[in-house]
Design an enzyme around this catalytic site. Structure first.
Site, short mmCIF file in Angstrom:
data_model
loop_
_atom_site.label_atom_id
_atom_site.label_comp_id
_atom_site.label_asym_id
_atom_site.label_seq_id
_atom_site.Cartn_x
_atom_site.Cartn_y
_atom_site.Cartn_z
N LYS A 93 2.75 11.35 -3.38
CA LYS A 93 1.81 10.46 -4.14
C LYS A 93 1.00 11.61 -5.09
O LYS A 93 0.44 11.45 -6.00
CB LYS A 93 1.02 9.54 -3.54
CG LYS A 93 0.01 8.83 -3.97
CD LYS A 93 -0.79 7.72 -3.00
CE LYS A 93 -1.47 6.91 -3.63
NZ LYS A 93 -2.22 6.16 -2.64
N ASP A 130 -12.91 5.75 2.54
CA ASP A 130 -11.32 5.67 2.90
C ASP A 130 -10.74 7.19 3.33
O ASP A 130 -10.81 7.98 2.35
CB ASP A 130 -10.45 5.31 1.70
CG ASP A 130 -9.02 4.98 2.01
OD1 ASP A 130 -8.65 5.82 3.26
OD2 ASP A 130 -8.32 4.55 1.17
N ASP A 168 1.02 -1.21 0.04
CA ASP A 168 -0.05 -0.15 0.04
C ASP A 168 0.84 1.24 -0.07
O ASP A 168 1.51 1.57 0.96
CB ASP A 168 -0.66 0.03 1.16
CG ASP A 168 -1.71 1.21 1.40
OD1 ASP A 168 -1.50 2.19 0.51
OD2 ASP A 168 -2.35 1.35 2.32
N GLU A 203 -7.01 0.46 -4.67
CA GLU A 203 -7.30 0.48 -3.31
C GLU A 203 -8.44 -0.12 -2.66
O GLU A 203 -8.49 -1.05 -1.77
CB GLU A 203 -6.64 1.88 -2.65
CG GLU A 203 -5.21 2.06 -2.76
CD GLU A 203 -4.78 3.50 -2.60
OE1 GLU A 203 -5.76 4.30 -2.18
OE2 GLU A 203 -3.94 3.88 -2.94
P1 ADP Z 1 -2.76 7.42 3.84
O1 ADP Z 1 -3.75 6.47 3.19
O2 ADP Z 1 -3.27 8.86 3.59
O3 ADP Z 1 -1.38 7.02 3.63
P2 ADP Z 1 -3.54 6.60 6.71
O4 ADP Z 1 -4.69 5.73 6.31
O5 ADP Z 1 -2.14 5.62 7.12
O6 ADP Z 1 -3.06 7.28 5.41
O7 ADP Z 1 -3.95 7.40 7.65
C1 ADP Z 1 -3.25 8.05 8.25
C2 ADP Z 1 -4.14 9.31 9.31
O8 ADP Z 1 -5.00 8.45 10.05
C3 ADP Z 1 -3.29 10.14 9.99
O9 ADP Z 1 -4.02 11.46 9.97
C4 ADP Z 1 -3.46 9.71 11.47
O10 ADP Z 1 -3.46 10.66 12.61
C5 ADP Z 1 -4.74 9.10 11.44
N1 ADP Z 1 -5.01 7.98 12.45
C6 ADP Z 1 -4.13 6.94 12.94
N2 ADP Z 1 -4.67 6.35 13.78
C7 ADP Z 1 -5.55 7.01 14.54
C8 ADP Z 1 -6.48 6.97 15.48
N3 ADP Z 1 -6.08 5.92 16.55
N4 ADP Z 1 -7.27 7.78 15.76
C9 ADP Z 1 -7.60 8.81 14.95
N5 ADP Z 1 -6.84 9.06 13.78
C10 ADP Z 1 -5.74 8.14 13.43
MG MG Z 2 -4.57 4.86 2.21
#
Ligand code: ADP
Ligand code: MG
Length: 620
Positions: free
Chosen positions: A87, A205, A25, A183
């Site tokens: 990205k 998402d 991912d 995705e």
């Molecule tokens: P991307 O797909 O953009 O790479 P992610 O799916 O990894 O991103 O999501 C990242 C986001 O999720 C960040 O804003 C992070 O702060 C938030 N996040 C991760 N864990 C938690 C949680 N326990 N509660 C709320 N938000 C969270």
């Molecule tokens: Mg993602």
């Protein structure tokens, strides 16, 4: 169904040996790598046990390339050499990102934008390759061997340029791409929806900086993306920012320097994540001038200051449903993806909207990587006892007959199955209420040179002027090689479909003959296509002119009328002579001569439309 045996380079292995394949991912905020080990998929951790790798790359003064948290640690002091959210730049030109505030030094060149860094000028592809390389190394260390390949996920809305850029990044990183996977489809696979019952699913998402919603329809083991929507500037970061502003207000602080701002934003993010499972959290920090911040944030206050963000995610959800022409009640399940969907208020909002509990039992920031790993495991041939990777492909192109005895290819040969493609067609005549669908197989341009598979008719098209109806013809080949073709008129929703067995009765020899024929005859086919296209254009203008003369000839004087009639006759005789160039010239001529006539008819129609109505009718 012809099952073609394909051995991909690098995929040779002893029979029954487990081939190491991973799912990746490659996220805007975080990236992950996962693999199926002893039958179950899992995300692979780094040496410190962390599965998430922040998608941040620092090109350091010491010549070292750092990826992940060690790169984040340098972001403050070295912003222009620390690239995050790369990205967003994949397959994009400099004008596409003009509205993003970034500290980077973009290089103005045609084509994909580039960033000037200490380590030289970097294209987003190379920066992504650095992230992929870190994941590849992690996987090889963790799995103890070389990888045969990877499935890499991309957003469903990624266009060709963005997908190609992702593939190129993998190649630079030394990864063999087994397949790019959408995705949302990966998330659906992680939940095993592909093994379950058919239906329509929503994938919601919410990541760090982007929000994507997709509607997937599952039919016979195949996911089709029905609609996508989202907001490229909405994600977990915005929740951090709301908390940050709240802290400034509470602590009565005004504008901060960049360093202090970053410290508080990090605290805000930690607070947000803590509030996902605590009723309140304490936020403390010591800023540069010795200013101490010490505030308590409750979940209630957090909800209050972020409720507009939550409802902002519902707008694109509505839009996606509207685009797919679906109601909330048509949705069989909702899958939550992205770290930000851990926030309970998001889950509640989604449950309220869809009137059902969303699927949350898998880790929302891991589901995409997990689904990709499951797919990679299948593609690497680890399922079943096949010695080879068996890829089912379509041996000959599948297409439709279009006007002029021509074949329009819908699914090109060698497409791996299952696959689905759709294309829109329109009516050729005014008031046409039925359309014949003729399904063909082969590589040649003319219907007579291809193999007829099936015919059916779409009836009940509401009468419209030629070219106004929108008929979407979908070709779908399932995992067993069964083709089904359906046609739908989009404004009325009338639909017809048929199931066909595509390659039934064709031997391998026949297939190779058809292929070599198509190469030998390529030139003749081009000529034939040119003539057929000229004939189609010509008969459409002949029809239109005859219809116009029948109803509105009185708008013309004798000279104008004979002018039109003469060039109509010229065109018709060139059509009989089957001379493509002459037909083309005569069509142009008739088009030109009838221009004034069309304008007169338009004027007459407008006047006629206005007659009998008074001005008051036009007020709004
Ligand atoms: P991307 O797909 O953009 O790479 P992610 O799916 O990894 O991103 O999501 C990242 C986001 O999720 C960040 O804003 C992070 O702060 C938030 N996040 C991760 N864990 C938690 C949680 N326990 N509660 C709320 N938000 C969270
Ligand atoms: Mg993602």
């Amino acid at each position: 169904m012809a099952l073609l045996q394909i051995s991909e380079p690098g995929l040779f292995a002893e029979p029954h040996q487990h081939r190491l394949a991973v799912g990746i991912d490659l996220g805007t905020t975080n990236s992950l790598v996962a693999s199926v080990k002893s039958g179950s998929p899992a995300c692979l951790p780094d040496e410190q046990g962390r599965t998430l790798l922040a998608s941040v790359v620092n090109y350091g003064k010491d010549g070292v390339i750092r990826v992940g948290s060690s790169a984040i640690a340098r972001q403050n002091d070295d912003p222009s050499n620390t690239i995050s959210s790369v990205k967003r730049f994949m397959g994009r030109g400099i004008n596409d990102v003009a509205d993003l505030a970034t500290p980077y030094r973009f290089v103005d060149e045609p084509g994909m934008l580039k960033i000037s860094t200490r380590a030289g000028i970097k294209s987003p592809v190379e920066v992504s390759a650095d992230i992929l390389r870190a994941l590849k190394t992690r996987a090889e260390q963790s799995l103890g061997g070389d990888l045969v390949g990877a499935v890499i996920t991309v957003p469903a809305y990624f266009d060709d340029a963005q997908r190609q850029a992702t593939k190129d990044a993998a190649r630079i990183a030394g990864l063999n791409v087994l397949r790019l996977l959408n995705e949302p489809t990966a998330a659906a696979i992680a939940y095993g929806l592909d093994n379950g019952s058919e239906g329509t699913y929503v994938i919601y998402d919410l990541g760090g900086g982007t929000f994507d919603v997709s509607i997937l329809e599952l039919t016979r083991g195949l996911f089709e993306v029905r609609a996508t929507s989202g907001d490229s500037k909405l994600g977990g970061d915005d929740f951090d920012h709301r908390i940050y502003c709240w802290i400034l207000e509470q602590a009565e602080l005004s504008a901060l320097n960049a360093q202090d701002a970053r410290v508080l934003l990090t605290r805000a993010r930690e607070a947000k994540e803590a509030l996902s499972d605590h009723p309140s959290t304490r936020i403390t920090a010591v800023l540069r001038e010795g200013v101490v911040v010490d505030v308590e944030l409750s979940v209630e206050t957090f909800h209050e200051i972020t409720c507009t963000l939550v409802s902002n995610t519902i707008t694109p959800v509505r839009k996606a449903l509207r685009d797919a022409k679906l109601q909330v009640s048509d949705i069989k399940g909702v899958v939550m993806v992205g770290g930000a969907t851990r926030m309970p208020q998001i889950r509640h909002a989604v449950a309220d909207f869809f009137k059902q509990e969303p699927l949350t039992n898998l880790d929302p920031d891991k589901v995409v990587a997990i689904g990709a790993a499951i797919q990679a495991n299948v593609l690497a041939g680890n399922k079943g006892d096949d010695e080879w990777l068996l890829l089912d492909v379509i041996p000959l192109s599948l297409g439709l007959e279009t006007m002029g005895n021509l074949v329009e290819k819908i699914i090109p040969r060698n497409s791996t199955i299952p696959t689905a493609r759709a294309q829109e067609f329109t009516t050729f005549k005014d008031g046409q209420t039925a359309m014949a669908i003729h399904v063909l197989q082969g590589e040649r341009e003319l219907v007579s040179d291809c193999r007829s598979l099936a015919r059916f008719e779409l009836r009940g098209i509401p009468p419209m002027v030629a070219g106004a109806a929108r008929i979407r013809v979908s070709f779908q080949v399932d995992a067993d090689g069964l083709l089904s073709v359906s046609a739908k008129e989009l404004s009325s929703g009338v639909e017809a479909s048929i199931m066909v067995k595509p390659s039934y009765g064709l031997s391998d020899d026949e297939i190779s003959n058809m292929l070599s024929d198509s190469m030998k005859n390529a030139n003749a086919d081009v000529q034939a296509r040119k003539l057929a296209e000229a004939l189609v254009d010509a008969s459409s203008i002949v029809n239109a002119t005859q219809a116009a003369l029948a109803s509105d000839a009185h708008l013309l004087n004798t000279q104008e009328l004979s002018h039109i009639e003469n060039s109509l006759a010229t065109l018709q005789s060139s059509m009989q002579a089957l001379d493509a160039n002459a037909i083309h010239a005569a069509t142009e001529k008739l088009n030109e001569i009838t221009g004034d006539f069309a304008a007169k008819r338009m004027d007459a129609a407008v006047k006629c439309g206005l007659a009998g109505q008074n001005i008051a009718d036009f007020k709004d």
